[in-house]
Design an enzyme around this catalytic site. Structure first.
Site, short mmCIF file in Angstrom:
data_model
loop_
_atom_site.label_atom_id
_atom_site.label_comp_id
_atom_site.label_asym_id
_atom_site.label_seq_id
_atom_site.Cartn_x
_atom_site.Cartn_y
_atom_site.Cartn_z
N GLU A 7 0.83 -1.19 0.00
CA GLU A 7 0.00 0.00 0.00
C GLU A 7 0.87 1.25 0.00
O GLU A 7 1.88 1.31 0.71
CB GLU A 7 -0.93 0.01 1.22
N GLU A 21 2.52 0.24 3.89
CA GLU A 21 2.69 -1.07 4.52
C GLU A 21 2.59 -2.17 3.48
O GLU A 21 2.17 -1.94 2.35
CB GLU A 21 1.61 -1.30 5.58
N ASN A 23 1.00 -6.11 3.33
CA ASN A 23 0.21 -7.16 3.98
C ASN A 23 0.52 -8.47 3.27
O ASN A 23 0.35 -8.57 2.06
CB ASN A 23 -1.28 -6.84 3.89
N ARG A 25 -0.78 -11.13 2.50
CA ARG A 25 -1.99 -11.88 2.20
C ARG A 25 -2.71 -11.16 1.07
O ARG A 25 -2.36 -10.05 0.69
CB ARG A 25 -2.91 -11.96 3.43
N VAL A 28 -8.80 -7.36 0.67
CA VAL A 28 -10.21 -7.30 0.27
C VAL A 28 -10.35 -6.72 -1.15
O VAL A 28 -11.27 -7.07 -1.88
CB VAL A 28 -11.01 -6.46 1.29
N ARG A 71 -17.23 -1.77 -0.49
CA ARG A 71 -17.53 -2.78 0.52
C ARG A 71 -18.90 -2.44 1.10
O ARG A 71 -19.09 -1.37 1.68
CB ARG A 71 -16.51 -2.74 1.65
#
Length: 197
Positions: A7, A21, A23, A25, A28, A71
């Site tokens: 990000e 950062e 992540n 994984r 979303v 979302r």
């Protein structure tokens, strides 16, 4: 050896960006990348876990168009985004070209209050940003959920705002510019009409 999401924050005034950062994984937002690349990221992650190589090399990945994701949360935007648990009596999501829905919900599904309030991801693709935003605005207008409140009407109003359409927003825009006007419009609306979706 696995998938990760990096990000960054872009400073348009300085024409620069900063790393935020990573992540380790799939995030979303992975359907946005899948929509513009045609690559199934979850499939690739499973291939890696099984000891297989990626099915494509970087030089074979081509970007096509623009995608945007909302979302949909079981929340009450007009009440400070409080959770809205309950049993879904009606669950109707938009369909059509360039529209993707990732969800676990259906008529009769009970949304609890103990976990993340996200009930669906609505992803819209278009040939460019304006086309994707227009498709998302229409799609959010076709979301029909009864039994719980969702953020769909809030997101539709946000996406329909002129500043958003013109891409004239920043990380403080929602709370500083959009929410005050939106809240005032809700207060002026007849009772119950501000959170229909």
């Amino acid at each position: 050896v696995n998938a990760g999401t990096m990000e960054f924050l872009v400073d348009l005034d300085r024409e620069d960006f900063a790393f935020l950062e990573i992540n380790t994984r799939v995030q979303v937002e992975h359907p946005v990348t899948e929509s513009i690349t045609g690559v199934d990221i979850v499939r690739e992650q499973l291939r890696i876990a099984a000891g297989h190589p990626l099915s494509r090399t970087q030089d074979r990945i081509v970007l096509h168009g623009h995608a945007i994701e909302c979302r949909l949360n079981a929340e009450q935007p007009a009440a400070g985004f409080l959770p809205s648990p309950g049993t879904i009596r009606r669950w109707t999501m938009p369909q059509g070209d360039g529209i993707r829905i990732d969800t676990h919900c259906h008529d009769g599904y009970t949304v609890g209050a103990d976990y993340d309030s996200m009930v669906a991801k609505l992803v819209c693709w278009g040939a460019d940003r304006d086309a994707a935003v227009t498709r998302m605005h229409r799609a959010l207008g076709r979301v029909r959920v009864e039994g719980i409140d969702t953020t769909a009407a809030f997101q539709r109003a946000l996406i329909g705002h002129g500043d958003f359409r013109a891409d004239a927003i920043n990380t403080r825009w929602v709370e500083e510019c959009f929410l005050p006007g939106w809240s005032a419009a809700l207060d002026a609306a007849p009772h119950g009409q501000g959170n229909a979706a």
